[in-house]
Design a protein around this motif. Structure first.
Motif, short mmCIF file in Angstrom:
data_model
loop_
_atom_site.label_atom_id
_atom_site.label_comp_id
_atom_site.label_asym_id
_atom_site.label_seq_id
_atom_site.Cartn_x
_atom_site.Cartn_y
_atom_site.Cartn_z
N ASN A 75 2.59 18.84 -4.22
CA ASN A 75 1.84 17.77 -3.58
C ASN A 75 2.61 17.28 -2.35
OD1 ASN A 75 0.61 15.31 -2.87
ND2 ASN A 75 -0.05 14.96 -4.96
N PRO A 122 -0.91 16.01 -13.29
CA PRO A 122 -0.30 15.12 -12.30
C PRO A 122 0.38 13.94 -12.97
CG PRO A 122 -2.69 14.87 -12.33
CD PRO A 122 -2.38 16.04 -13.20
N ARG A 154 -6.59 18.04 -8.80
CA ARG A 154 -5.18 17.74 -9.10
C ARG A 154 -4.78 18.21 -10.50
NH1 ARG A 154 -3.89 12.47 -9.40
NH2 ARG A 154 -1.77 12.70 -8.62
N HIS A 196 -3.98 14.82 -0.68
CA HIS A 196 -3.44 14.97 -2.04
C HIS A 196 -2.99 16.40 -2.34
CE1 HIS A 196 -4.25 10.90 -3.46
NE2 HIS A 196 -5.35 10.95 -2.73
N VAL A 230 -4.52 19.43 -2.48
CA VAL A 230 -5.28 20.26 -3.41
C VAL A 230 -6.27 21.13 -2.65
CG1 VAL A 230 -5.05 18.63 -5.31
CG2 VAL A 230 -7.03 18.45 -3.78
#
Length: 433
Positions: free
Chosen positions: A217, A234, A288, A313, A315
Motif C-alpha cells: 500500500n 488490511p 484491499r 489506497h 489497489v
C-alpha cells in the motif's frame, strides 16, 4: 530424507539428478511419471513403468505396488504437486525436490517473487484464478489442459493492461520464455505457466521492459517484506469517510460499510460487483482484502473519483462507466453483488445479469425495505437484514462530549437457496507444469 522407504518422489527441473534421487531410482521396482519425465532420466531397465496420464489410476497403481516405487514429478512436488495426492491415499513419501517451475520462471525474467501470488488453474475452475490474478499486481499461474482455458486467462489479463509472459518447457532443451502482451492469442505449448505483472515502463533502466508495481500500500511505509505472496487482511477496514474523495457526502458511512463488508466476504479469488458505486469506497475496501472488485457507476466524474481512490489506497480494480443493465453486459460473473440503493429496475437488472450467490443492498428509506425484500425473495433469495444507526462522539464547548446521531441505514442481504458463498475455490488433485 524422511518418509516412507516404499515411495520416493523425485523432482525434475532439467538438471542432473542429485545422489539421493539416483539412489532411489536404482532400487526402484517401479517408476511412475508422465511420459516426458520417464523419457528425461535414466531408468532401471527391469523396473515397471507406471504412466501418469490419469492421476487417480496412477495413484491406485502406486498404492497397490509392493515397492519400492520412484515417482517422477515436475520441479518441487510438494508445491501444488503430487505429494498432497499421495498423502490423501495414506502414503507418506520421501521427497527429493528440485527447483520449482515458478522459481525458474521468475529467475528467467530476473525478477524477485516473494511478493508474487501463486495460483493454480490445473484441474480447477478458472474463475477464482482469474479474479485473484486481476486483483494482484504480480502473479504466477500454474496451468494445465485444456489450453483454451489458459488462453482465456491470457486474454483477460492482457485486456486489463497486464504484462503477460509465458514460460514453456522450463528446464528442457525446448525451454522458452516469451512476452505475450502484444500477442495474447499466440499458440503456446504444454507444459507452461503464466506470469502476470501490473507493470509500467522502467524509465530508470530502458533495457528492462518491466517495472512491476509493488503490492505494498503506497500510503504505508514500504519496509522489508516478511510475508510471501498476498499481504493478508488490511490493518484496518471500514475506513473513515475522509480517507476517500467523495462528493457531497455521497459515500457509504464507515459503520454501514463495516456490516456490508462482513456480508460481502471479500477475499482473493472472489469477484464482487459494486453497482452504483459512487465514490467507490465499498469497491476499494473489497479490493484491499484481495477481491477483484468491479465498480459500475453512471457518472463519469464519480468514476474518476473511484479510480483516484483506488490509486490512493494502492489497489487494482475495474471501473465500468454506464447504467445497468447495459453496463453489466460481458462482465465476469460475480460471487457477490453490492447495490447501494437504486430503484427496483436497477436492482432486478443487476441481479439477473450477474446471478450472484449473495446480494447485499443498502437502503436509506424504510419504505423501500418491504419492496426490496419481496423482490429478492421473488428472485430466489433468503433475505435477512439489519438497521444500522450509529451515534458518533462530537465535542461540546468546555470540553464536554455529545452523541451526534447519523441517519439510519438498512442493510439487507440475501443468499440464493442452495448456494453457499466462497465454495468456488475447492481444491482438486493437480500438479505444477
Amino acid at each position: 530424507m524422511t518418509g516412507s522407504a516404499q515411495v520416493t518422489v523425485i523432482g525434475c527441473d532439467g538438471d542432473p539428478l542429485p545422489p539421493a534421487a539416483e539412489a532411489a531410482l536404482a532400487r526402484a521396482a517401479a517408476v511412475a511419471g508422465a511420459p516426458r519425465h520417464l523419457a528425461a532420466v535414466p531408468l532401471p531397465p527391469e523396473a515397471e513403468r507406471i504412466l501418469i496420464r490419469r492421476l487417480d489410476l496412477a495413484l491406485d497403481a502406486i498404492a497397490a505396488h509392493p515397492g519400492p516405487v520412484a515417482v517422477l514429478a515436475s520441479g518441487d512436488p510438494g508445491f501444488f504437486g503430487i505429494v498432497r495426492a499421495l498423502r490423501t491415499r495414506g502414503i507418506t513419501p520421501a521427497v527429493v525436490p528440485a527447483v520449482s517451475s515458478v522459481a525458474l520462471a521468475f529467475a528467467r525474467l530476473g525478477l524477485d517473487w516473494d511478493d508474487a501470488l501463486v495460483l493454480s488453474a490445473h484441474g480447477r475452475d478458472t474463475g477464482p484464478v482469474m479474479a485473484a490474478a486481476l486483483a494482484h499486481p504480480k502473479t504466477a499461474i500454474l496451468t494445465g489442459p485444456p489450453e483454451a482455458d489458459t488462453g482465456t486467462l491470457r486474454t483477460a489479463l492482457r485486456d486489463a493492461g497486464r504484462a503477460v509472459y509465458v514460460a514453456e518447457a522450463l528446464g528442457t532443451p525446448d525451454e522458452r520464455v516469451r512476452d505475450l502482451t502484444t500477442d495474447p492469442g499466440a499458440e503456446v505449448t504444454d507444459p507452461h505457466l503464466l506470469i502476470s505483472l501490473a507493470a509500467t515502463p522502467n524509465t530508470d533502466n530502458p533495457t528492462d521492459p518491466i517495472n512491476p508495481i509493488s503490492p505494498i500500500n503506497p500510503t504505508s511505509p514500504a519496509g522489508p517484506r516478511w510475508l510471501a505472496g498476498h499481504l493478508g487482511a488490511p490493518d484496518a477496514w471500514a475506513l473513515p469517510e475522509d480517507d476517500f474523495d467523495h462528493r457531497d457526502s455521497m459515500i457509504t458511512k464507515s459503520e454501514v460499510r463495516a456490516l456490508a463488508l462482513a456480508k460481502l466476504g471479500p477475499g482473493p479469488g472472489r469477484t464482487i460487483w459494486d453497482v452504483g458505486a459512487g465514490s467507490g469506497s465499498v469497491a476499494v475496501e473489497c479490493a484491499r482484502f484481495g477481491a477483484w472488485a468491479i465498480a459500475i457507476e453512471a457518472d463519469p466524474a464519480q468514476a474518476d473519483r473511484i479510480r483516484a481512490n483506488a490509486t490512493r489506497h494502492g489497489v487494482l480494480l475495474r471501473v465500468v462507466t454506464g447504467h445497468a443493465p447495459e453496463a453489466l453486459a460481458d462482465l465476469p460473473a460475480p460471487d457477490v453483488t453490492f447495490i447501494g440503493g437504486g430503484n427496483d429496475q436497477v436492482l432486478e437488472a443487476s441481479i439477473r445479469a450477474g446471478a450472484p450467490a449473495r446480494v447485499v443492498v443498502t437502503l436509506a428509506s424504510v419504505d423501500r425495505v418491504r419492496p426490496v425484500c419481496d423482490l429478492l425473495s421473488g428472485l430466489g433469495y433468503r433475505v435477512e437484514g439489519s438497521q444500522v444507526q450509529a451515534s458518533r462522539l462530537a465535542p461540546l464547548p468546555g470540553g464536554s462530549l455529545r452523541l451526534a446521531a447519523s441517519n439510519p441505514v438498512f442493510v439487507l442481504w440475501g443468499d440464493r437457496a442452495g448456494d453457499r458463498t466462497g465454495d468456488r475455490t475447492g481444491d482438486r488433485a493437480g500438479g505444477q507444469p
